[in-house]
Design a protein around this motif. Sequence first.
Motif, PDB file in Angstrom:
ATOM      1  N   GLY A 146      41.722  43.528  28.165  1.00  0.00           N
ATOM      2  CA  GLY A 146      40.597  43.139  27.451  1.00  0.00           C
ATOM      3  C   GLY A 146      40.646  43.368  25.884  1.00  0.00           C
ATOM      4  O   GLY A 146      39.370  42.770  25.113  1.00  0.00           O
ATOM      5  N   ALA A 147      41.513  43.768  25.146  1.00  0.00           N
ATOM      6  CA  ALA A 147      41.684  43.511  23.701  1.00  0.00           C
ATOM      7  C   ALA A 147      41.661  42.205  22.987  1.00  0.00           C
ATOM      8  O   ALA A 147      41.050  42.329  22.059  1.00  0.00           O
ATOM      9  CB  ALA A 147      43.052  44.554  23.291  1.00  0.00           C
ATOM     10  N   GLY A 148      42.141  41.348  23.757  1.00  0.00           N
ATOM     11  CA  GLY A 148      41.993  40.090  23.395  1.00  0.00           C
ATOM     12  C   GLY A 148      43.309  39.341  22.966  1.00  0.00           C
ATOM     13  O   GLY A 148      43.703  38.506  22.377  1.00  0.00           O
ATOM     14  N   LYS A 149      44.333  39.858  23.976  1.00  0.00           N
ATOM     15  CA  LYS A 149      45.784  39.288  23.672  1.00  0.00           C
ATOM     16  C   LYS A 149      46.007  37.887  24.045  1.00  0.00           C
ATOM     17  O   LYS A 149      46.502  37.175  23.421  1.00  0.00           O
ATOM     18  CB  LYS A 149      46.749  40.168  24.591  1.00  0.00           C
ATOM     19  CG  LYS A 149      46.869  41.833  24.224  1.00  0.00           C
ATOM     20  CD  LYS A 149      47.652  42.497  24.927  1.00  0.00           C
ATOM     21  CE  LYS A 149      47.371  42.737  26.398  1.00  0.00           C
ATOM     22  NZ  LYS A 149      45.905  43.221  26.562  1.00  0.00           N
ATOM     23  N   THR A 150      45.594  37.456  25.233  1.00  0.00           N
ATOM     24  CA  THR A 150      45.714  36.393  25.627  1.00  0.00           C
ATOM     25  C   THR A 150      44.988  35.283  24.842  1.00  0.00           C
ATOM     26  O   THR A 150      45.673  34.240  24.393  1.00  0.00           O
ATOM     27  CB  THR A 150      45.119  36.014  27.018  1.00  0.00           C
ATOM     28  OG1 THR A 150      45.867  37.192  27.980  1.00  0.00           O
ATOM     29  CG2 THR A 150      45.476  34.772  27.945  1.00  0.00           C
ATOM     30  N   THR A 151      43.724  35.825  24.542  1.00  0.00           N
ATOM     31  CA  THR A 151      43.016  34.705  23.551  1.00  0.00           C
ATOM     32  C   THR A 151      43.904  34.666  22.336  1.00  0.00           C
ATOM     33  O   THR A 151      43.879  33.669  21.804  1.00  0.00           O
ATOM     34  CB  THR A 151      41.877  35.341  23.249  1.00  0.00           C
ATOM     35  OG1 THR A 151      41.092  35.603  24.492  1.00  0.00           O
ATOM     36  CG2 THR A 151      40.669  34.519  22.503  1.00  0.00           C
ATOM     37  N   ARG A 194      46.745  41.100  35.513  1.00  0.00           N
ATOM     38  CA  ARG A 194      45.380  40.661  35.670  1.00  0.00           C
ATOM     39  C   ARG A 194      45.463  39.263  36.323  1.00  0.00           C
ATOM     40  O   ARG A 194      46.214  38.445  35.881  1.00  0.00           O
ATOM     41  CB  ARG A 194      44.874  40.594  33.989  1.00  0.00           C
ATOM     42  CG  ARG A 194      43.277  40.427  34.036  1.00  0.00           C
ATOM     43  CD  ARG A 194      42.692  41.110  32.643  1.00  0.00           C
ATOM     44  NE  ARG A 194      43.449  40.006  31.428  1.00  0.00           N
ATOM     45  CZ  ARG A 194      43.153  38.741  31.235  1.00  0.00           C
ATOM     46  NH1 ARG A 194      42.097  38.345  31.626  1.00  0.00           N
ATOM     47  NH2 ARG A 194      43.768  38.401  30.114  1.00  0.00           N
ATOM     48  N   GLN A 254      44.685  31.873  32.654  1.00  0.00           N
ATOM     49  CA  GLN A 254      44.179  31.735  31.176  1.00  0.00           C
ATOM     50  C   GLN A 254      45.095  31.284  30.248  1.00  0.00           C
ATOM     51  O   GLN A 254      44.558  30.882  29.026  1.00  0.00           O
ATOM     52  CB  GLN A 254      43.627  33.196  30.977  1.00  0.00           C
ATOM     53  CG  GLN A 254      42.483  33.404  29.825  1.00  0.00           C
ATOM     54  CD  GLN A 254      42.291  34.783  29.655  1.00  0.00           C
ATOM     55  OE1 GLN A 254      42.197  35.688  30.596  1.00  0.00           O
ATOM     56  NE2 GLN A 254      41.872  35.160  28.393  1.00  0.00           N
ATOM     57  N   LYS A 281      37.758  41.048  17.749  1.00  0.00           N
ATOM     58  CA  LYS A 281      36.363  41.008  17.965  1.00  0.00           C
ATOM     59  C   LYS A 281      35.630  41.520  16.538  1.00  0.00           C
ATOM     60  O   LYS A 281      34.537  42.387  16.815  1.00  0.00           O
ATOM     61  CB  LYS A 281      36.047  41.951  19.102  1.00  0.00           C
ATOM     62  CG  LYS A 281      36.733  41.564  20.485  1.00  0.00           C
ATOM     63  CD  LYS A 281      36.338  42.224  21.530  1.00  0.00           C
ATOM     64  CE  LYS A 281      37.377  41.940  22.641  1.00  0.00           C
ATOM     65  NZ  LYS A 281      36.997  42.347  23.980  1.00  0.00           N
ATOM     66  N   ASP A 297      33.944  39.907  15.081  1.00  0.00           N
ATOM     67  CA  ASP A 297      32.582  39.237  14.802  1.00  0.00           C
ATOM     68  C   ASP A 297      31.568  40.037  15.512  1.00  0.00           C
ATOM     69  O   ASP A 297      30.391  39.795  15.232  1.00  0.00           O
ATOM     70  CB  ASP A 297      32.635  37.856  15.721  1.00  0.00           C
ATOM     71  CG  ASP A 297      33.098  38.122  17.030  1.00  0.00           C
ATOM     72  OD1 ASP A 297      34.331  38.818  17.042  1.00  0.00           O
ATOM     73  OD2 ASP A 297      32.333  37.567  17.753  1.00  0.00           O
ATOM     74  N   SER A 352      40.715  38.569  14.412  1.00  0.00           N
ATOM     75  CA  SER A 352      39.742  37.413  15.258  1.00  0.00           C
ATOM     76  C   SER A 352      38.385  37.730  15.242  1.00  0.00           C
ATOM     77  O   SER A 352      38.138  38.778  15.290  1.00  0.00           O
ATOM     78  CB  SER A 352      40.526  38.014  16.742  1.00  0.00           C
ATOM     79  OG  SER A 352      41.391  37.110  17.106  1.00  0.00           O
ATOM     80  N   GLY A 362      36.080  35.597  17.148  1.00  0.00           N
ATOM     81  CA  GLY A 362      35.158  34.878  18.196  1.00  0.00           C
ATOM     82  C   GLY A 362      36.183  34.532  18.987  1.00  0.00           C
ATOM     83  O   GLY A 362      37.431  34.900  19.066  1.00  0.00           O
ATOM     84  N   GLU A 363      35.572  33.937  20.108  1.00  0.00           N
ATOM     85  CA  GLU A 363      36.327  33.619  21.399  1.00  0.00           C
ATOM     86  C   GLU A 363      37.116  32.120  21.183  1.00  0.00           C
ATOM     87  O   GLU A 363      38.033  32.049  21.881  1.00  0.00           O
ATOM     88  CB  GLU A 363      35.465  33.243  22.553  1.00  0.00           C
ATOM     89  CG  GLU A 363      34.824  34.627  22.633  1.00  0.00           C
ATOM     90  CD  GLU A 363      33.964  34.859  24.206  1.00  0.00           C
ATOM     91  OE1 GLU A 363      34.819  34.881  25.315  1.00  0.00           O
ATOM     92  OE2 GLU A 363      32.983  34.766  23.821  1.00  0.00           O
TER      93      GLU A 363
END
Length: 298
Positions: free
Chosen positions: A110-115, A140, A146, A251, A253, A276, A278-279
């Motif tokens: 959930g930290a944002g690695k894949t994004t 996951r 994703q 995150k 933002d 980062s 945003g999504e």
Amino acid sequence: MFGNLSDRLTASFSSLRGKGRLSEADVNETVSEIRRALLEADVALPVVRSFTAAVRQKATDAARSQALNPAQQVVKIVNEELVEVLGGQSREIHWAPTGPTIIMLAGLQGAGKTTLAGKLGRWLRDQGKRVLLVASDLQRPNAVTQLSVVAQRAGVHVWAPEPGNGVGDPVAVARSGVQRAREQGYDVVVVDTAGRLGVDAEMMDQAVRIRDAVDPHEILFVLDAMVGQDAVNTSVAFRDGVGFTGVVLSKLDGDARGGAALSVRGVTGAPVLFSSTGEGLGDFERFHADRMASRILD
Ligand code: GDP
């Protein structure tokens, strides 16, 4: 960004406005207010201590030299210290001298690695690089799909587990992905890895095995800026467990207090390289300590 911290810091300067000179009492009071603002923002204690000690020293020097316009002086001093604590000059990615540059991503689920993999992919592609994203997060359920989706959006290729390249084994997927990148002349490989909701030995062990299999040029630790006080413990656990060469703050933002951003470099010694915000794929930028400091003091 860091609204409360900004407000508190700005308020700590306001009592100095209109004063002609800085007294020792002014310095004490301002430093106390800055300390409280940083603690309230969840900045790690050692970082708060060194920050306030540096501000005290410089403000005392300014008071002794009878510097004019104390409020402006103190803002300048705090700005300098914010730049310092946020990492000073930003640095380039450590590019491989030959062959593909291998960038491994690590961090909690959930930290944002894949994004981030998609964002990095697009950013690198825009610089004319051929990029392969490697799906080594098999923990996951949706992570591989994703990653394929963000790769497609970013216009880069993905290496996903399929028969022959390591189904069910994230280390084998990483190894075969890097092998493929070497054979096909990719410039950069970004290896996405699995996280857990909390630090856990099995996850760390898997990340270490992936690291040892692909020998990355950069290990980027992705830290959710929203996590508050846990940020320090998580960062230290990853530093000691896997090690990392740089940090990505994600995150930013959101309604983060600032503690993670202001603590991570001081606590781990690793620079923040990207942020980062945003999504979307474009919500990503090189991290510049001076710009961040200005935003905080804006
Ligand atoms: P991973 O488990 O580390 O791979 O995390 P993900 O990349 O799946 O991100 C977890 C969630 O956070 C997803 O819903 C993302 O869209 C979201 N996310 C990632 N980065 C950011 C960011 O910078 N800002 C915001 N607001 N959301 C983000």
